[in-house]
Design an enzyme around this catalytic site. Structure first.
Site, short mmCIF file in Angstrom:
data_model
loop_
_atom_site.label_atom_id
_atom_site.label_comp_id
_atom_site.label_asym_id
_atom_site.label_seq_id
_atom_site.Cartn_x
_atom_site.Cartn_y
_atom_site.Cartn_z
N ASN A 295 -4.38 6.97 -6.51
CA ASN A 295 -5.26 7.10 -5.34
C ASN A 295 -5.92 8.48 -5.30
O ASN A 295 -7.09 8.60 -4.94
CB ASN A 295 -4.50 6.81 -4.05
CG ASN A 295 -4.37 5.32 -3.78
OD1 ASN A 295 -5.36 4.66 -3.47
ND2 ASN A 295 -3.17 4.78 -3.95
N ARG B 21 7.62 10.59 1.67
CA ARG B 21 8.54 11.12 2.69
C ARG B 21 7.97 10.93 4.08
O ARG B 21 6.77 11.03 4.29
CB ARG B 21 8.77 12.61 2.47
CG ARG B 21 9.80 12.87 1.43
CD ARG B 21 10.01 14.34 1.21
NE ARG B 21 10.78 14.51 0.01
CZ ARG B 21 12.11 14.42 -0.05
NH1 ARG B 21 12.81 14.22 1.05
NH2 ARG B 21 12.74 14.54 -1.20
N HIS C 1 -1.68 2.69 3.06
CA HIS C 1 -0.47 1.87 3.03
C HIS C 1 -0.80 0.53 2.36
O HIS C 1 -1.81 -0.09 2.70
CB HIS C 1 0.05 1.64 4.45
CG HIS C 1 1.32 0.85 4.48
ND1 HIS C 1 2.53 1.39 4.08
CD2 HIS C 1 1.57 -0.44 4.82
CE1 HIS C 1 3.46 0.46 4.18
NE2 HIS C 1 2.91 -0.66 4.63
N ASN D 289 -3.49 8.23 5.92
CA ASN D 289 -2.53 7.63 4.98
C ASN D 289 -3.08 6.32 4.44
O ASN D 289 -3.81 5.61 5.12
CB ASN D 289 -1.21 7.36 5.74
CG ASN D 289 -0.14 6.76 4.84
OD1 ASN D 289 0.10 7.21 3.72
ND2 ASN D 289 0.53 5.71 5.32
N LEU E 108 7.21 12.32 7.59
CA LEU E 108 6.98 13.67 8.12
C LEU E 108 7.45 13.75 9.58
O LEU E 108 7.42 12.75 10.31
CB LEU E 108 5.49 13.99 8.01
CG LEU E 108 5.01 14.09 6.55
CD1 LEU E 108 3.51 13.91 6.45
CD2 LEU E 108 5.44 15.42 5.93
N GLU F 154 -7.03 -0.41 -2.89
CA GLU F 154 -6.68 0.91 -2.35
C GLU F 154 -7.67 1.95 -2.87
O GLU F 154 -8.11 2.85 -2.14
CB GLU F 154 -5.27 1.32 -2.76
CG GLU F 154 -4.17 0.48 -2.12
CD GLU F 154 -2.78 0.99 -2.48
OE1 GLU F 154 -2.56 2.21 -2.46
OE2 GLU F 154 -1.92 0.15 -2.81
N ASP G 54 3.74 4.18 9.75
CA ASP G 54 2.63 3.26 9.47
C ASP G 54 2.11 2.58 10.74
O ASP G 54 1.75 1.39 10.71
CB ASP G 54 3.06 2.20 8.43
CG ASP G 54 3.55 2.83 7.13
OD1 ASP G 54 2.95 3.82 6.70
OD2 ASP G 54 4.54 2.34 6.57
N GLY H 164 -0.26 9.08 -8.60
CA GLY H 164 -1.51 9.72 -8.17
C GLY H 164 -2.78 8.96 -8.49
O GLY H 164 -3.85 9.57 -8.59
C1 GRF Z 1 0.22 3.18 -3.35
O1 GRF Z 1 0.45 1.82 -3.44
C2 GRF Z 1 0.20 3.65 -1.93
O2 GRF Z 1 -0.39 2.73 -1.06
C3 GRF Z 1 1.66 3.75 -1.64
O3 GRF Z 1 2.21 4.32 -2.81
C4 GRF Z 1 1.39 3.97 -3.91
C5 GRF Z 1 0.96 5.24 -4.57
O4 GRF Z 1 0.25 5.02 -5.74
N1 GRF Z 1 1.90 4.47 -0.41
P1 GRF Z 1 -0.48 6.22 -6.47
O5 GRF Z 1 0.52 7.37 -6.60
O6 GRF Z 1 -1.67 6.61 -5.65
O7 GRF Z 1 -0.88 5.69 -7.81
#
Ligand code: GRF
Length: 199
Positions: free
Chosen positions: A15, A90, A108, A106, A92, A173, A144, A13
Site C-alpha cells: 500500500n 499495532r 482496512h 487507515n 495505537l 486497496e 476500525d 508495504g
Molecule cells: C493490507 O491488507 C492492509 O489492509 C492491512 O494489512 C495489509 C498490509 O499490506 N491492514 P501491505 O503491507 O500494504 O502490503
C-alpha cells in the site's frame, strides 16, 4: 501547499508502494516525509529507501511502555500534516489518536463495520459473505470504527480461501488508499459526525 504525511507500516508495504507510485506519476499531490515501522527489517523500508524517503524503525521491544514507544513515533513524525496507517499492525493509544485527531487515515481489508481487527479477509471467508472489499477511514479511539472515507467492493466466491480473497481485495486497496489520500490532500473531506462528506 502540499500536505506532508508520515506512513506507518509493519510489513510488505504494498500500500505504501501504491502511494509512492501515484506521487511519482504526479497524480497524488502529497509528500511522504518519513516511513516508520515497528518491525525491524520490514520490506516496506526498502521500498521507502528506493524512493528516497527517510525511514525510522521504532522497535516496541526497546521501550518500557507504549507511551515511550509512541513518543518516539511522534518524534519521528515531526511536523507532518497527517499520518497514514498502511498495514500498521499495532493498536495505537487514545493519547496518540487524540494527538492526531482526525488526521490519521487507515486502510482496512474489509467492508466496515463488518470484520474489524485481525484476519479480516479470513473472517469474511468463514462468514460466507458474497461481497467483500476494503475501507479507508479516519481513525478514532475504537478499532476500525472511525468515519469512512471510501470503500471498494469485490465479489467473494465459494472457492475462495483467505489468500485468494485477500489478493482480490489488495488490488482494490491499492486504488482506494491513494484515491482517499488525494481527496484528503485536496481538502475535499469534511467530517460530519461520524460521516464523511466528499466536497
Ligand atoms: C493490507 O491488507 C492492509 O489492509 C492491512 O494489512 C495489509 C498490509 O499490506 N491492514 P501491505 O503491507 O500494504 O502490503
Amino acid at each position: 501547499m502540499t500536505k506532508k504525511v508520515g506512513v506507518l507500516v509493519s510489513g510488505r508495504g504494498s500500500n505504501l508502494q501504491a502511494i509512492i507510485d501515484k506521487i511519482a506519476e504526479g497524480t497524488l499531490p502529497l509528500s511522504i516525509s518519513v516511513v516508520i515501522t515497528d518491525v525491524p527489517g520490514a520490506f516496506g523500508l526498502e521500498r521507502a529507501t528506493k524512493a528516497g524517503i527517510r525511514t525510522v524503525t521504532v522497535n516496541r521491544k526497546e521501550f518500557q511502555d507504549r507511551a515511550a514507544f509512541e513518543e518516539q513515533i511522534n518524534a519521528a513524525l515531526g511536523d507532518v500534516d497527517g499520518v497514514v496507517l498502511a498495514g500498521f499492525m499495532r493498536i495505537l493509544s487514545a493519547d496518540f489518536i487524540n494527538r492526531w485527531y482526525h488526521k490519521i487515515i487507515n486502510i482496512h481489508p474489509a467492508l466496515l463495520p463488518s470484520f474489524t481487527g485481525l484476519h479480516a479477509q479470513r473472517q469474511a471467508v468463514e462468514y460466507g459473505t458474497k461481497l467483500a472489499g476494503c475501507t479507508v477511514h479516519f481513525v478514532d479511539a475504537g478499532t476500525d470504527t472511525g468515519p469512512i472515507i471510501l470503500q471498494k467492493v469485490v465479489p467473494a466466491y465459494f472457492e475462495d480461501d483467505e489468500d485468494s480473497l485477500a489478493a482480490r481485495i489488495l488490488e482494490q486497496e491499492h486504488i482506494a488508499l491513494p484515491e482517499a489520500l488525494q481527496l484528503w490532500a485536496e481538502d475535499r473531506l469534511e467530517i460530519v459526525g461520524r460521516r464523511v462528506k466528499i466536497n
